[in-house]
Scaffold this active site. Structure first.
Site, mmCIF file in Angstrom:
data_model
loop_
_atom_site.group_PDB
_atom_site.id
_atom_site.type_symbol
_atom_site.label_atom_id
_atom_site.label_comp_id
_atom_site.label_asym_id
_atom_site.label_seq_id
_atom_site.Cartn_x
_atom_site.Cartn_y
_atom_site.Cartn_z
ATOM 1 N N ASP A 64 0.801 -1.230 0.000
ATOM 2 C CA ASP A 64 0.000 0.000 0.000
ATOM 3 C C ASP A 64 0.830 1.275 0.000
ATOM 4 O O ASP A 64 0.338 2.339 -0.344
ATOM 5 C CB ASP A 64 -0.957 0.011 1.212
ATOM 6 N N HIS A 65 2.096 1.200 0.365
ATOM 7 C CA HIS A 65 2.903 2.416 0.480
ATOM 8 C C HIS A 65 3.624 2.758 -0.826
ATOM 9 O O HIS A 65 3.484 3.835 -1.368
ATOM 10 C CB HIS A 65 3.958 2.240 1.573
ATOM 11 N N ASP A 119 4.029 -1.248 11.303
ATOM 12 C CA ASP A 119 3.561 0.080 10.940
ATOM 13 C C ASP A 119 2.938 0.687 12.190
ATOM 14 O O ASP A 119 2.185 0.013 12.904
ATOM 15 C CB ASP A 119 2.530 0.010 9.816
ATOM 16 N N ARG A 379 -0.668 12.701 10.263
ATOM 17 C CA ARG A 379 0.649 13.299 10.556
ATOM 18 C C ARG A 379 0.886 14.514 9.681
ATOM 19 O O ARG A 379 0.552 14.479 8.489
ATOM 20 C CB ARG A 379 1.772 12.288 10.296
ATOM 21 N N SER A 533 6.735 7.200 12.969
ATOM 22 C CA SER A 533 6.566 5.899 12.322
ATOM 23 C C SER A 533 7.366 4.792 13.005
ATOM 24 O O SER A 533 8.230 5.048 13.844
ATOM 25 C CB SER A 533 6.997 5.989 10.866
ATOM 26 N N ARG A 535 9.260 2.857 11.177
ATOM 27 C CA ARG A 535 10.260 2.443 10.178
ATOM 28 C C ARG A 535 11.599 2.143 10.827
ATOM 29 O O ARG A 535 12.225 3.014 11.433
ATOM 30 C CB ARG A 535 10.380 3.498 9.078
HETATM 31 C C1 MIC Z 1 3.916 6.435 8.317
HETATM 32 O O1 MIC Z 1 2.730 6.723 8.403
HETATM 33 O O2 MIC Z 1 4.840 7.190 8.713
HETATM 34 C C2 MIC Z 1 4.296 5.097 7.710
HETATM 35 C C3 MIC Z 1 4.940 5.369 6.412
HETATM 36 O O3 MIC Z 1 3.143 4.327 7.494
HETATM 37 C C4 MIC Z 1 5.239 4.394 8.702
HETATM 38 C C5 MIC Z 1 5.829 3.149 8.207
HETATM 39 C C6 MIC Z 1 6.987 3.342 7.275
HETATM 40 O O4 MIC Z 1 7.749 4.298 7.409
HETATM 41 O O5 MIC Z 1 7.146 2.496 6.389
HETATM 42 C C7 MIC Z 1 4.575 4.080 10.046
HETATM 43 O O6 MIC Z 1 3.611 4.693 10.409
HETATM 44 O O7 MIC Z 1 5.095 3.242 10.787
HETATM 45 FE FE1 SF4 Z 2 -0.103 4.816 5.085
HETATM 46 FE FE2 SF4 Z 2 1.166 5.505 7.327
HETATM 47 FE FE3 SF4 Z 2 -0.323 7.263 6.006
HETATM 48 FE FE4 SF4 Z 2 -1.486 5.295 7.265
HETATM 49 S S1 SF4 Z 2 -0.305 6.939 8.186
HETATM 50 S S2 SF4 Z 2 -1.978 5.998 5.207
HETATM 51 S S3 SF4 Z 2 -0.035 3.625 6.968
HETATM 52 S S4 SF4 Z 2 1.552 6.316 5.280
#
Ligand code: MIC
Ligand code: SF4
Length: 642
Positions: A64-65, A119, A379, A533, A535
């Site tokens: 999905d990313h 995630d 975010r 996140s 990550r």
């Molecule tokens: C996000 O919302 O920051 C992400 C991208 O979903 C991350 C995961 C990632 O960096 O791959 C998260 O929320 O953990």
């Molecule tokens: Fe995707 Fe993270 Fe955004 Fe949710 S917050 S939509 S998991 S990038």
């Protein structure tokens, strides 16, 4: 003994330790989820463990990313993920099937079970009464292999809800109010449990919005009881069999209590650049917006899109506003197509995006320079949208729609009586986008394209550490600062040498070069370092560049354990004044670090440049110390340690 819901579920899953707040516990994990941007590393790590098949009840790998596919990289990763899933007993949710949290909530969530996801928004499934926790990919890999998930036993914050939301006020406004009260570090070490009469008035998807964005509090997770509204949702998903009612025992207590009268809330909005910069929409109403985005795992449910469309019925977006709309899953997409909501949105001038994270993680739709973007996301850290000098606000889909209509931030109550949205009793079910794994024993080739580079590892911790403090940072540094994402960098997640060039890129573009020149380094931070996140690249890539230790005022939960998992020592100041005295580029040394780690909870750091010693402390379990000494969790697990 009267347990709150959190402790009831933790007690049932406890495999190590005692349920005493702050002490380390190990819990059994029923389900795991990964997404593609963290998944490739998680599965490379799982492969490195040498197991035949997963040991969880269910594990799902979502894509999905990384969906832009501007080069071969994303597609290579998708093939790898699909082939590895099939071989190890993991379900694979194809690109287009939806955002991991939305799909998991719809198709797999189970009240009373545990879910560990690579995630940070995994707590979305807490909306049905799961203990759903975000963690680094390596922790998820260990859980897939049947290992316990270790965490500090949380304190439980009870949020007692009374009343019911007024028209135009939503689940998003509830969590924005909680963020206003508790801030982005207010949830660290806590599970947030919602209870009380007011719970009944919230729909399941409103609850999921609240638990999803509870991640922004830094909380371990958030949870709701499972009740009649949960059952309505499970019936709509034709999954009544997975439902069971769940609530805290009568008379259960909480470590901290917060009261919220839902009927007193009004539409709220988070201002740039932090999810806790929350004010009433009214206070910023009139601010000109250039972009509005409805979607992301926080607010892309069927209701969210139906209400957005209903607001636009027969109307147009303001000429100066670009509106994007993202359905959270194939289920939502198909249903808004069938109901006519999508036609309304298209007619209104919306840009309909594919079912993916998209603009939420800077994968397209970067706003114009210096412009305002109002989003139903979770975010708004500086630069995350892809445009460093954009101003991102976070609000409900209703506030977003009102803003897209008028061209300025608008309290939706100004639109008059809200339209009524009726959702069908039965939702569209089609799980063909979720590919089941091959049968046990059946093997196929695991496909590894050239974007997938082997996982770098670290040796055991040496007797002493030394490094130049290459950066001195302020409070609330997010993992988006440490390891940015976005269309240029996210596709490199499977290639650590390549992605490491971008560590701290938007903070200091010289960081990667200076780290390589220095050979080994340290970073100094303020409060809540590493928020956001899960990550693990925010630990893995700096590790690759030689990061030895991070010295801060405090850490965010997931990042701290990711640092440990990759052999980087997380330290905090004993005397706050030492933060002020330290300077960027000071050469720091920690002699006898192995011995200090095994003895107490302090190390002495020599500031070689300025010629003085300072004390730092570490808040680590004895297991975490052993992981650090082994050079990280993978070495530790491979050595058969627990
Ligand atoms: C996000 O919302 O920051 C992400 C991208 O979903 C991350 C995961 C990632 O960096 O791959 C998260 O929320 O953990
Ligand atoms: Fe995707 Fe993270 Fe955004 Fe949710 S917050 S939509 S998991 S990038």
């Amino acid at each position: 003994m009267a347990d709150n819901l959190t402790y009831k579920i933790l007690r049932e899953h406890l495999v190590d330790g005692e349920l005493k707040p702050g002490a380390e516990i190990g819990i059994r994990i029923d389900q795991t989820l990964t997404q593609d941007a963290t998944g490739t590393m998680a599965y490379l790590q799982f492969e490195a463990m040498g197991l035949d098949r997963i040991k969880t009840k269910l594990s799902v790998s979502y894509v999905d990313h990384n969906m832009l596919q501007t080069g071969f990289e994303n597609a290579d990763d998708h093939l790898y993920l699909q082939s590895v899933a099939s071989n190890y007993g993991i379900h694979f949710s194809k690109p287009g099937n939806g955002i991991c949290h939305q799909v998991h909530l719809e198709r797999f969530s189970v009240p009373g079970w545990t879910l560990l996801g690579s995630d940070s928004h995994t707590p979305t499934s807490g909306g049905v009464g799961m203990i759903a926790i975000g963690a680094g990919g390596l922790d998820v890999a260990v859980a897939m292999g049947g290992g316990a998930f270790y965490l500090p036993c949380p304190h439980v914050v009870g949020i007692h809800l009374t009343g019911a939301l007024l028209p135009w006020v939503t689940g998003k406004d509830v969590i924005l109010e909680v963020l206003r009260q508790l801030t982005v570090k207010g949830g660290v070490g806590n599970i947030i449990e919602y209870h009380g009469e007011g719970v009944k008035s919230l729909t399941l998807t409103q609850r999921a919005t609240i638990t999803n964005m509870g991640a922004e509090l830094g909380a371990t997770t958030s949870i709701f009881p499972a009740d009649e509204n949960t059952l309505v949702y499970f019936k709509a998903q034709s999954r009544e069999k997975d439902y069971k009612p769940l609530a805290a025992d009568p008379g259960a207590t909480y470590d901290k209590n917060i009261e919220i009268d839902l009927s007193k809330l009004e539409p709220m909005i988070a201002k740039p650049h932090s999810p806790d910069s929350v004010v009433k929409v009214r206070e910023v109403a009139g601010t000109k917006a250039q972009q509005v985005c409805v979607g992301s795992c926080t607010n892309s449910s069927l209701y969210d899109l139906e209400i957005t469309a209903a607001i636009f019925k027969g109307k147009q977006t303001h000429p100066d506003v670009n509106l994007t709309v993202t359905p959270g899953s194939k289920q939502v997409y198909k249903m808004v197509a069938d109901s006519g909501a999508m036609a309304t949105l298209i007619a209104a001038g919306a840009r309909i995006l594919e079912s993916a994270c998209g603009p939420c993680i800077g994968m397209g739709q970067a706003p114009a320079s210096g412009s305002v973007s109002v989003r139903s996301f979770n975010r708004n850290f500086e630069g995350r949208s892809g445009t460093k000098d954009s101003y991102v606000y976070l609000a409900s889909p209703e506030t977003c729609a009102a803003t897209a209509l008028t061209g300025v931030i608008t309290d939706p109550r100004d639109l008059g009586v809200p339209p009524v949205v009726h959702l069908p009793e039965k939702f569209y079910i089609d799980d063909r986008g979720i590919i089941p794994p091959a049968k046990e024993g059946e093997r196929s080739k695991i496909l590894r394209g050239p974007n997938i580079k082997p996982l770098p590892t670290r040796g055991t911790m040496p007797d002493g550490l030394s490094g130049k403090a290459l950066l001195k940072l302020g409070d609330n540094i997010s993992t988006d600062h440490i390891m940015p994402a976005g269309a240029k960098i996210l596709p490199l997640r499977s290639n650590v040498p390549a992605i490491s060039e971008f560590v701290f890129f938007y903070v200091d573009q010289t960081f990667a070069r200076r780290a390589k020149d220095a050979g080994s380094c340290a970073v100094i931070g303020g409060e809540n370092y590493g928020q956001g996140s899960s990550r693990e690249h925010a630990a893995l890539a700096p590790m690759y560049l030689g990061l030895q230790f991070v010295l801060t005022k405090s850490f965010a939960r997931i990042h701290k354990s990711n640092l440990v998992n990759f052999g980087i020592l997380p330290l905090t100041f004993v005397n706050a004044a030492d933060y002020d005295r330290l300077k960027q580029d000071d050469q720091l040394e920690i002699p006898n670090v192995r011995a200090s780690l095994q003895k107490g909870n302090r190390v002495t750091i020599k500031n070689v440049t300025q010629g003085y010693d300072l004390e730092a402390q570490f808040d680590l379990s004895s297991r975490q110390v052993r992981i650090l000494l082994a050079g990280g969790l993978l070495n530790f697990t491979k050595a058969g340690e627990k």
